[in-house]
Design a protein around this motif. Structure first.
Motif, PDB file in Angstrom:
ATOM      1  N   THR A  42       0.867  -1.182   0.000  1.00 37.80           N
ATOM      2  CA  THR A  42       0.000   0.000   0.000  1.00 37.80           C
ATOM      3  C   THR A  42       0.901   1.229   0.000  1.00 37.80           C
ATOM      4  OG1 THR A  42      -0.056   0.063   2.397  1.00 37.80           O
ATOM      5  CG2 THR A  42      -1.803  -1.199   1.306  1.00 37.80           C
ATOM      6  N   PRO A  43       0.439   2.362  -0.559  1.00 38.98           N
ATOM      7  CA  PRO A  43       1.285   3.556  -0.590  1.00 38.98           C
ATOM      8  C   PRO A  43       1.750   3.982   0.801  1.00 38.98           C
ATOM      9  CG  PRO A  43      -0.647   3.873  -1.981  1.00 38.98           C
ATOM     10  CD  PRO A  43      -0.835   2.583  -1.256  1.00 38.98           C
ATOM     11  N   GLY A  44       0.833   3.911   1.776  1.00 35.92           N
ATOM     12  CA  GLY A  44       1.176   4.339   3.141  1.00 35.92           C
ATOM     13  C   GLY A  44       2.296   3.505   3.725  1.00 35.92           C
ATOM     14  N   ASN A  45       2.196   2.196   3.577  1.00 35.37           N
ATOM     15  CA  ASN A  45       3.224   1.297   4.102  1.00 35.37           C
ATOM     16  C   ASN A  45       4.564   1.560   3.405  1.00 35.37           C
ATOM     17  OD1 ASN A  45       4.544  -0.755   5.411  1.00 35.37           O
ATOM     18  ND2 ASN A  45       3.553  -2.412   4.278  1.00 35.37           N
ATOM     19  N   LEU A  46       4.515   1.720   2.102  1.00 39.40           N
ATOM     20  CA  LEU A  46       5.756   1.930   1.357  1.00 39.40           C
ATOM     21  C   LEU A  46       6.432   3.232   1.784  1.00 39.40           C
ATOM     22  CD1 LEU A  46       7.712   1.007  -0.828  1.00 39.40           C
ATOM     23  CD2 LEU A  46       6.228   2.024  -2.556  1.00 39.40           C
ATOM     24  N   ILE A  47       5.632   4.279   1.968  1.00 37.32           N
ATOM     25  CA  ILE A  47       6.202   5.580   2.368  1.00 37.32           C
ATOM     26  C   ILE A  47       6.902   5.454   3.728  1.00 37.32           C
ATOM     27  CG2 ILE A  47       5.570   7.911   3.142  1.00 37.32           C
ATOM     28  CD1 ILE A  47       3.411   7.877   0.898  1.00 37.32           C
ATOM     29  N   ILE A  48       6.257   4.750   4.658  1.00 36.10           N
ATOM     30  CA  ILE A  48       6.843   4.594   6.006  1.00 36.10           C
ATOM     31  C   ILE A  48       8.198   3.873   5.918  1.00 36.10           C
ATOM     32  CG2 ILE A  48       6.560   3.377   8.217  1.00 36.10           C
ATOM     33  CD1 ILE A  48       3.510   3.905   7.900  1.00 36.10           C
ATOM     34  N   GLN A  49       8.217   2.777   5.163  1.00 38.02           N
ATOM     35  CA  GLN A  49       9.451   1.981   5.061  1.00 38.02           C
ATOM     36  C   GLN A  49      10.545   2.746   4.316  1.00 38.02           C
ATOM     37  OE1 GLN A  49       9.381  -0.469   6.943  1.00 38.02           O
ATOM     38  NE2 GLN A  49       7.155  -0.715   7.130  1.00 38.02           N
TER      39      GLN A  49
END
Lengths: 98, 221
Positions: A42-49
């Protein structure tokens, strides 16, 4: 010989991100959308990582604007490649000792 | 598209992430990425290898009994034309899909594309000049247009890839140039067979090299 696995890379999601970017030819960058598509995150997960890896100096990101569209590209830094090499070597040592 | 579950919280410190699982994930991700971003897809190279041999082989069958040599018959030329067009469109489509979102040093720069195109086109005025100088039609209109562009464009491509230290396409370019050079000595009719078989071998070899590189393990070299 050290068997310590870099805790920043030794997380499934981040390992996939680093491995994907390391598979690119040296000097190449990957767009955020293609990376997201390839990893199925998901975009949110990718941004965090990505933020965690960038804060550690393992990857660099660049935002470019083309008219109204904004494009973000990411790439592994030299430090990131070295960290993955060390991580891979630690895995080899560990697996060799099992 | 398969969405991977958010593992950031569950495995934030990698506590229950076994090294064996990590090694398998590292290998799998690397191999998948290599497959996805490869501009020269092995399956396309293999299909192209078979098609090029089929098309050039058909031409060779139509010219091998000609004494004197007259060139490919008009019934064969549409196959050659269709092959060139389909091959071009398939290559562009597959390459575009594979390199979507990828930018940087590995992409061909406009100057390099211009040099490749120029090397290909520059051969033809030279061949025209030879025709005006009275060289045999079988050589000028059949043998040279088939083989000389392969030599010039193959060597140019090999040079560009050598400058990038990308040795697999450099080898393919060199192989294509060698096929052209061997074809040059096979005569106007034999050149079709030599080039067909030669390109078949070079393309299949290139596809095999790509598959080998894609499947190579990162963890167990």
């Amino acid at each position: 010989m050290t068997h310590e696995l870099d805790p920043l890379i030794h997380v499934p999601t981040r390992l996939k991100i680093v491995a994907t970017l390391a598979a690119l030819p040296d000097g190449d960058t990957l767009s955020f959308t293609r990376l997201q598509d390839m990893l199925g995150l998901t975009p949110g997960n990718l941004i965090i990582q990505l933020r965690k890896l960038e804060e550690a100096g393992y990857l660099s990101s660049e935002k470019t604007r083309n008219g109204s569209a904004q494009k973000t590209t990411v790439a592994l830094t030299r430090q990131g490649r070295k960290a993955l090499d060390a991580y891979t070597q630690a895995l080899r040592d560990l697996l060799g000792g099992l | 598209m398969n969405h991977t579950p958010d593992t950031s919280s569950a495995a934030g410190n990698g506590g229950d992430f076994d090294p064996r699982q990590a090694a398998a994930l590292l290998d799998r991700t690397t191999q998948q990425t290599r497959r996805h971003i490869e501009p020269a897809q092995p399956w396309l190279l293999a299909i192209r290898a078979v098609m090029v041999m089929a098309v050039l082989g058909t031409v060779w069958l139509s010219v091998r009994g000609q004494h004197p040599y007259k060139g490919p018959t008009s019934s064969v030329l549409p196959f050659v034309f269709v092959f060139v067009v389909v091959n071009f469109l398939a290559t562009v489509t597959v390459r575009k899909r594979a390199t979507a979102g990828v930018s940087g040093r590995s992409r061909l720069r406009p100057a390099e594309i211009a040099v490749l195109a120029l090397a290909w086109v520059a051969v033809f005025p030279l061949i025209g000049a030879m025709a005006r100088a009275g060289v045999s039609g079988a050589i000028v209109y059949s043998l040279f247009p088939l083989t000389v562009p392969l030599i010039v464009a193959g060597l140019t491509w090999a040079g560009i890839e050598a400058a990038r230290a990308d040795w697999r396409p450099c080898g393919t370019g060199t192989g294509i140039a060698i096929v052209g050079a061997v074809g040059l000595f096979a005569g106007p009719a034999g050149a079709w067979a030599v080039v067909g078989v030669g390109l078949f071998i070079v393309l299949l070899g290139s596809a095999a090299a790509i598959v080998w590189r894609q499947r190579r393990s990162v963890v167990r070299p």
